[in-house]
Design an enzyme around this catalytic site. Structure first.
Site, PDB file in Angstrom:
ATOM      1  N   GLY A 159     -40.409 -19.733 -29.318  1.00 45.11           N
ATOM      2  CA  GLY A 159     -39.026 -20.167 -29.161  1.00 45.11           C
ATOM      3  C   GLY A 159     -38.580 -19.911 -27.735  1.00 45.11           C
ATOM      4  N   CYS A 160     -37.711 -20.774 -27.217  1.00 48.61           N
ATOM      5  CA  CYS A 160     -37.309 -20.613 -25.814  1.00 48.61           C
ATOM      6  C   CYS A 160     -36.468 -19.352 -25.617  1.00 48.61           C
ATOM      7  CB  CYS A 160     -36.566 -21.859 -25.325  1.00 48.61           C
ATOM      8  SG  CYS A 160     -35.196 -22.384 -26.359  1.00 48.61           S
ATOM      9  N   ASN A 161     -35.615 -19.045 -26.588  1.00 46.98           N
ATOM     10  CA  ASN A 161     -34.845 -17.801 -26.502  1.00 46.98           C
ATOM     11  C   ASN A 161     -35.771 -16.590 -26.652  1.00 46.98           C
ATOM     12  OD1 ASN A 161     -32.247 -19.108 -26.381  1.00 46.98           O
ATOM     13  ND2 ASN A 161     -32.477 -19.547 -28.556  1.00 46.98           N
ATOM     14  N   THR A 201     -37.605 -15.896 -23.422  1.00 42.03           N
ATOM     15  CA  THR A 201     -36.763 -15.262 -22.407  1.00 42.03           C
ATOM     16  C   THR A 201     -36.575 -13.784 -22.695  1.00 42.03           C
ATOM     17  OG1 THR A 201     -35.569 -17.374 -22.433  1.00 42.03           O
ATOM     18  CG2 THR A 201     -34.656 -15.614 -21.069  1.00 42.03           C
TER      19      THR A 201
END
Lengths: 342, 342, 342, 342
Positions: free
Chosen positions: D148-150, D153
């Site tokens: 997932g992109c979150n 990060t």
């Protein structure tokens, strides 16, 4: 009866916002618009969006005759504000939008703002302008110190919770997302459209933002002990709005009930149903503050989110709300404009 | 005395804008909010920015009792509008914001909108709602047809110039820059933020935009001969605003004087000093239209630029302005809100 | 073999764009980055987005050793550029991105830029940098004058049409929509995010924009007679992009065929199928120019729309394309980056 | 030698980003582009910004011949992805960008995604695609599950800190600000430009965001005990970018040193000097992740901020980085594009 007011620092964004609100207020007349570098310009030159208003040109501060002026708004930079206000008639009622009279402790002022205060004696008579919590004092005050826009947002969230002792005091974290108009109309590279749009970043990280002085003062006074919160502002590509996300320890339902009860009769503070979260979209251009509370999957944690328009409820709307009280007008007069969406 | 109104199609952007304006109008009370797919929802659900208002929930159109309703705003899609309006009480005064009753020629309607008109007889009694030019008729009308937002912008520029015969009729070019709210709240891929922001494009190029039907009708009637303009709209990444750049042949000074004279007494149309140009920034959220005129280095050419807010002066503000006239109220009531800048 | 280049004026947006493109070029090495007020700063300070690159710090121009530098890009303001370039080694090959060497007529330069030219003799050897039309001369040139970004966009549309004599020369109108990075990194109030975002306006209306000097020169030379177009730029809230909407007289199909044929072998110019229109969204961050042609309901009129990225194809990409030719490299090297969407 | 790849789900934003990156990769050729509702359309129709590329039209998945395809990217919605992948050749190497193979525990998958997993046996062979921490496994994997992109990060920030045991595990708070492209190309009212631009809000508040499944799995595995963070995403009006602000307990200098050391040799992770904070502006369109660390006025607290582009490093760039490893190519090939600023 119409009250006559003056605005010093009318060429900045908070000045423009004051004029916008007063334009349809009905009980207030603008007697003078004071500006520094833009003195001599017409309102249409400085703010073409206000060109339909029949208002006087911008003038230098010393050209203003304060006889017959009932109240003066000062929308000047900090430090300048105290110098200018020192020179105003001593009986003139003033709503100051700068930081200069917010902090009661001169040392705190110097610590956060970097210069000694040059009008200490006036600071003593100043009332902190968070209307909902200082209403009676504001009504009687000669000098009201408008709050920081970030400080207002955070306090709307935290004040009732600390007053009711429903959250822990030692692990309060506020993560703020602020629109660019909060930085004012000054020319800075990072405020250019090409630098700001389509991206975002934190700034004043690590407990260095000046509004912490207000948080420390007000929250500690309320708690009867030192309260130091963590507070990180972020600059996001939008013109108006502050969204404060608060991470606190406490029972989320109790947090919600406390806020709902505290603001039940307030005309401008809307506490959303439990589990809903506000958006800056929904307060834009208005004097409303929306607050939402949610629980977390981790027991004993609550997330509180508050949204307001930094130029209105966070600054000029608040100033007008206070002026209404000082002038014996209805507190909400001129301030019931619905938010502008989309 | 307060007039009671209903809004059909209250869940779209023009519906929201009507409610926003009426919220501080003072002489109008909202009796009913009609919606289709969002019937049954509260206003706070559909438009959280209006949650502070004590207004009824959205209901289906057939649940509305029109007894005691003085005027009905219809903010529905074209075609739906004519069908719904056909079923409303015959004595109910109506301001329609759709395209359905703008074109007096049924063939023109069918040509531009692709379907035969199903309420031809009502179209005959409709008055074209460009207030400044149809004021007397609107005052007496039962049914007023709000104009297209692009058509309004262009006509504010061109109407006095054609009436005064100061520009050529055969080489008028309008290049429009339109904000996205003009496309409504419908779900289309090209209206997503990720597709729209940071870029712009022309659309309906080549004389295919439906508002040309209005231009043809109104400008030809005014000129007493066929007038066909070139009109190219562009979609730009902003929420509100139309900027129309008009390229005309004529003496620029005379063009300016003609416009200045035509609008000298109009409360909402501001003609800027010669050589200045307006910006959509300066009309946002307001019912004002700013018009500027400039000459060109090529003799005999004038450039006219007009700016207004498509949701306000271009649609819902215009509708309220017309409703004020129809209800015998002051034309400007509720419409003097200053633009919201920044 | 790697060619060594220097960039003077590396701290502005066109400087940053040059560095971005060169970063993955493969055949070019940056030997020096010259800046004025930001001399002494690291690239990471001036442009944090380029911090991953191992490049030298910004230095004053006089600190640069041009021995071993094969080519120098000058991304300086006009007037400064001619002064600086006069002082550079006479055999140094230069791609200038300023306006200083675009106009062959010194009087035209003085008329449009307001100051006499201080390096007339160098102006004579300069080649106008619109690659597609001056390829051979550029290959051999010592000094190439990069075009104005608006002038490039307009010429991509008009050049083949005038060359093929398929449009009228006396009624050409260009309506341009320009992103804010075209105004550079200078601190101006109207370029602040709070002033720019969510609105748009025309500027330099009435044939006063300096790029008209280039249009006049190039189009008149091409036509063999004076050609004066109308050209109105607009500032829109986006960072990159120019969209030029051209209104011309001529047969639309013939206009399309002429453009399609002219650019059939060009690597960067894409002529869309007849009736389609381009968007700045689809060229962002790239060296491509998209052109679309549409007819109008009015016979004999064509609408041509061209889109490019002002910082890339309109400026730094063009500069690199020219440098590739001058250095004997493949013209497209480092320039095939696909646009960045969304 | 050029490797041939296919992309399933090529019509969404991550598909477009894959094509953009591969366009200048040099070692990869696109053999097939699979789409669902847009099958049959050309790339120019689906993504006009990619029209210059000579690539095949979109086709239905069953039309693709996987013989001679070395690797397949699946950029499909979760649930669809597992169904489609189940039907692909068993020896085909796959980089999946969906959520379907991220969670090793089928119960966790069902809990967060609401449906039982239909390809449990494949989930066992999947490698979690956070390149920097699973490099060796990815090199050998047949199926890599993009993160997932979150989650990416947050893990870039937290992974080295938990591995080095320098922060408390029980009071980690991540406040994320996410651009809208993260929500994909689906038609939702809140993603319209008119609803999104100029405002922002929290969503999935209270520990309900699905990426928490990944955080729980990866951070707990790393710590050797249950780790549950607080994580609140916010939607901000920008197209690309995630900014994660982390509030942790620990010594800020030690936190900084730990991160600096962990990423010293990583080509894409830039740890800024102590006290500096990153911005999404500076990673836009690139595969870089910038991380900054600051102390707080409250001793023992550190604030860590990480910025990346959700479509690149958070998704398609990561996918290509993994594919490079799987294909035996240089890990950075095609991924060194400098960020696009402004």
């Amino acid at each position: 009866m119409t009250h006559r007011i003056a605005i010093l620092g009318a060429s900045g964004y908070t000045g423009a916002e004051l004029i916008r609100l007063i334009a349809t207020h009905g009980g207030i007349e603008i007697a003078a618009l004071g500006a520094h570098s833009k003195a001599g310009q017409s309102l249409a030159q400085v703010f073409p969006h206000l060109r339909h208003l029949a208002l006087p040109d911008m003038v230098g501060f010393d050209e203003i005759d304060f006889d017959g002026v009932d109240l003066c708004f000062c929308a000047l930079p900090h430090k300048t504000s105290q110098e200018v206000i020192s020179g105003l008639p001593k009986n003139l009622r003033i709503v100051d939008l700068s930081a200069d009279f917010r902090l009661r402790d001169p040392d705190a002022y110097e610590k956060w703002y970097g210069n000694p205060h040059s009008a200490i004696e006036m600071q003593k008579e100043a009332v902190y302008g968070l209307t909902e919590f200082y209403r009676d004092e504001i009504r009687e005050a000669r000098l009201v110190a408008g709050t920081g826009c970030n400080a207002a947002t955070g306090q709307y969230m935290l004040h009732p919770l600390i007053a009711a002792d429903v959250i822990g005091l030692d692990d309060i974290i506020l993560d703020l997302k602020c629109a660019v108009s909060g930085a004012g109309r000054s020319l800075k590279e990072n405020l250019l459209h090409a630098e700001m749009s389509e991206g975002y970043n934190a700034y004043a990280v690590g407990g260095t933002h000046r509004h912490l002085g207000e948080f420390d003062q007000e929250l500690s006074k309320l708690a009867g002990r030192d309260v130091k919160i963590q507070f990180t502002p972020h600059l996001v590509p939008a013109n108006r709005g502050i969204l404060a996300t608060g991470y606190v320890s406490g029972d989320a339902r109790q947090v919600h009930e406390t806020l709902a009860k505290a603001y039940a009769s307030e005309p401008f503070i809307e506490v959303l149903p439990f589990g809903e979260t506000p958006s800056t979209h929904h307060v834009r251009g208005s004097n409303f503050c929306h607050i939402g509370v949610t629980g977390d999957r981790i027991a004993g944690r609550a997330i509180v989110v508050a949204a307001l328009d930094n130029l209105t409820k966070g600054s000029s709307g608040q100033a007008l709300q206070n002026a209404n009280l000082m002038l014996g007008l209805e507190e909400t007069q001129g301030l019931m404009l619905a938010p502008c969406f989309p």
